[in-house]
Design a protein around this motif. Structure first.
Motif, short mmCIF file in Angstrom:
data_model
loop_
_atom_site.label_atom_id
_atom_site.label_comp_id
_atom_site.label_asym_id
_atom_site.label_seq_id
_atom_site.Cartn_x
_atom_site.Cartn_y
_atom_site.Cartn_z
N LYS A 177 -1.73 6.07 -2.28
CA LYS A 177 -2.14 4.76 -2.26
C LYS A 177 -1.28 4.02 -3.31
CE LYS A 177 -6.12 1.71 -2.30
NZ LYS A 177 -5.62 0.72 -3.39
N THR A 188 -7.08 0.57 8.48
CA THR A 188 -5.93 1.06 7.55
C THR A 188 -6.66 2.01 6.51
OG1 THR A 188 -4.95 -1.30 7.45
CG2 THR A 188 -4.32 0.28 5.65
N LEU A 189 -7.69 1.70 5.93
CA LEU A 189 -8.09 3.03 5.11
C LEU A 189 -8.58 4.05 5.76
CD1 LEU A 189 -10.35 0.51 2.61
CD2 LEU A 189 -8.43 1.56 2.03
N LYS A 209 -9.42 -5.01 10.00
CA LYS A 209 -8.30 -4.31 9.54
C LYS A 209 -8.23 -3.61 8.43
CE LYS A 209 -6.69 -8.58 8.78
NZ LYS A 209 -8.19 -9.30 8.76
N SER A 210 -8.85 -3.79 7.40
CA SER A 210 -8.75 -2.89 6.18
C SER A 210 -9.38 -1.55 6.50
CB SER A 210 -9.52 -3.61 5.08
OG SER A 210 -8.86 -4.79 4.81
N ALA A 230 -4.73 -10.47 4.45
CA ALA A 230 -6.15 -10.94 4.43
C ALA A 230 -6.07 -12.29 5.15
CB ALA A 230 -6.81 -11.59 3.12
N TYR A 268 -0.15 0.27 1.20
CA TYR A 268 -0.74 1.53 1.00
C TYR A 268 0.95 2.11 1.64
CZ TYR A 268 -5.32 0.05 1.07
OH TYR A 268 -6.46 -0.76 0.92
N ASP A 278 -1.63 -4.59 4.41
CA ASP A 278 -3.20 -4.99 4.91
C ASP A 278 -3.35 -6.44 4.56
OD1 ASP A 278 -5.57 -5.09 5.88
OD2 ASP A 278 -6.43 -4.01 4.32
N GLU A 321 -5.80 -8.51 -0.34
CA GLU A 321 -4.68 -7.89 0.28
C GLU A 321 -4.00 -6.52 -0.56
OE1 GLU A 321 -1.92 -10.25 2.23
OE2 GLU A 321 -3.33 -11.91 2.41
N ASP A 322 -3.85 -5.74 0.15
CA ASP A 322 -3.24 -4.28 -0.54
C ASP A 322 -2.24 -3.78 0.34
OD1 ASP A 322 -3.33 -2.71 -2.56
OD2 ASP A 322 -5.45 -2.26 -2.53
N HIS A 330 -15.63 -3.65 1.20
CA HIS A 330 -14.27 -4.06 0.89
C HIS A 330 -14.26 -5.54 0.80
CE1 HIS A 330 -9.88 -3.81 0.98
NE2 HIS A 330 -10.14 -5.09 2.18
#
Length: 259
Positions: free
Chosen positions: A14, A70-71, A66-67, A109, A90, A107, A87-88, A82
């Motif tokens: 990550k 993804t996670l 979405k997150s 927002a 990975y 990912d 936005e992040d 979350h």
């Protein structure tokens, strides 16, 4: 179009938060608007250590999961909480159809204030997961709008897509039928999956299917590029993700000071 696939996941990494030095560089980039309007394609890092890097963007209306999807893919866990404004990015290494791959995942927002940067990651992303919730008809309609945005930004390209209907485990709250999802995927000309982020159902499949879609459009169709020219130290893709992180860091700091 629900497809089972076996793919060995190798490792997880990550992305760490920006260092102070990286934040300063990103700030300079964000202040120079012309940098984002510079000519040239998003020539990015195509391989790392001999492994092909795939730049993937996760799109969709707020609250569709979405997150969570993804996670679940990168950490095999369902988040208890979350922040929807965050936005992040990975990295996840996997073996797909016997070929190693490194997925660089953004990912996103869905907040309105960040639509100004949407064109940038739509230009730089190689493939897109367009997500909606089967419990929210509006999010399903928004999936079509995301497709139109991609077509607008990349009108001359056959852009790899996968359509994802999340939360299919919430049977009693379903508002969008499987048949409607299949019909939209046919309209897009892309694979379709219904997923459950809670139970990790078809989560791996959606990401791996997108890698296959990207590979299918590449010369040679094997996704292996070992002799790519080395990229500039900070590519547009790197700067774009860094700017997102800087923006949210400032928002969080402002929130702390005001509280």
């Amino acid at each position: 179009m629900l497809v089972h696939e076996m793919a060995g996941e190798v490792s997880l990494k990550k992305r760490s938060k920006l260092s102070r030095q990286e934040s300063n560089r990103s700030g300079k980039d964000s202040e120079i608007g012309s940098d984002h309007q510079a000519t040239g394609s998003c020539n990015e890092e195509k391989s790392r250590g001999g492994i092909r890097v795939y730049k993937i963007v996760v799109l969709g209306d707020g609250g569709v999961g979405k997150s969570a999807v993804t996670l679940q893919y990168v950490s095999r866990s369902f988040p208890d909480y979350h922040d929807p404004t965050i936005e992040d990015s990975y990295q996840q290494q996997a073996v797909i159809d016997g070929v190693p791959a490194l997925l660089d995942i953004l990912d996103t927002a869905g907040q309105v204030e960040f639509t100004a940067m949407r064109d940038q990651y739509m230009r730089c992303g190689e493939g897109f997961l367009i997500c909606y919730s089967v419990t929210d008809r509006h999010s399903f309609q928004e999936a079509l709008e995301y497709r139109k945005l991609i077509q607008k930004v990349r009108a001359s390209e056959d852009t790899p897509l996968v359509l994802v209907g999340n939360k299919f485990d919430l049977y009693s709250f379903r508002k969008v039928s499987t048949e409607e999802g299949i019909s939209m995927a046919r309209q897009f000309g892309c694979p379709f999956y219904e997923t459950s982020a809670v139970f990790r159902t078809y989560v791996d499949e959606v990401f791996h299917a997108l890698v296959r879609e990207i590979r299918a459009r590449e010369p040679g169709k094997n996704g292996i590029h070992l002799n790519e020219r080395k990229p500039h130290r900070h590519s547009k893709w790197w700067r774009l993700r860094s700017i997102f992180a800087l923006v949210f860091k400032r928002r969080r700091n402002a929130g702390y000071h005001s509280s």
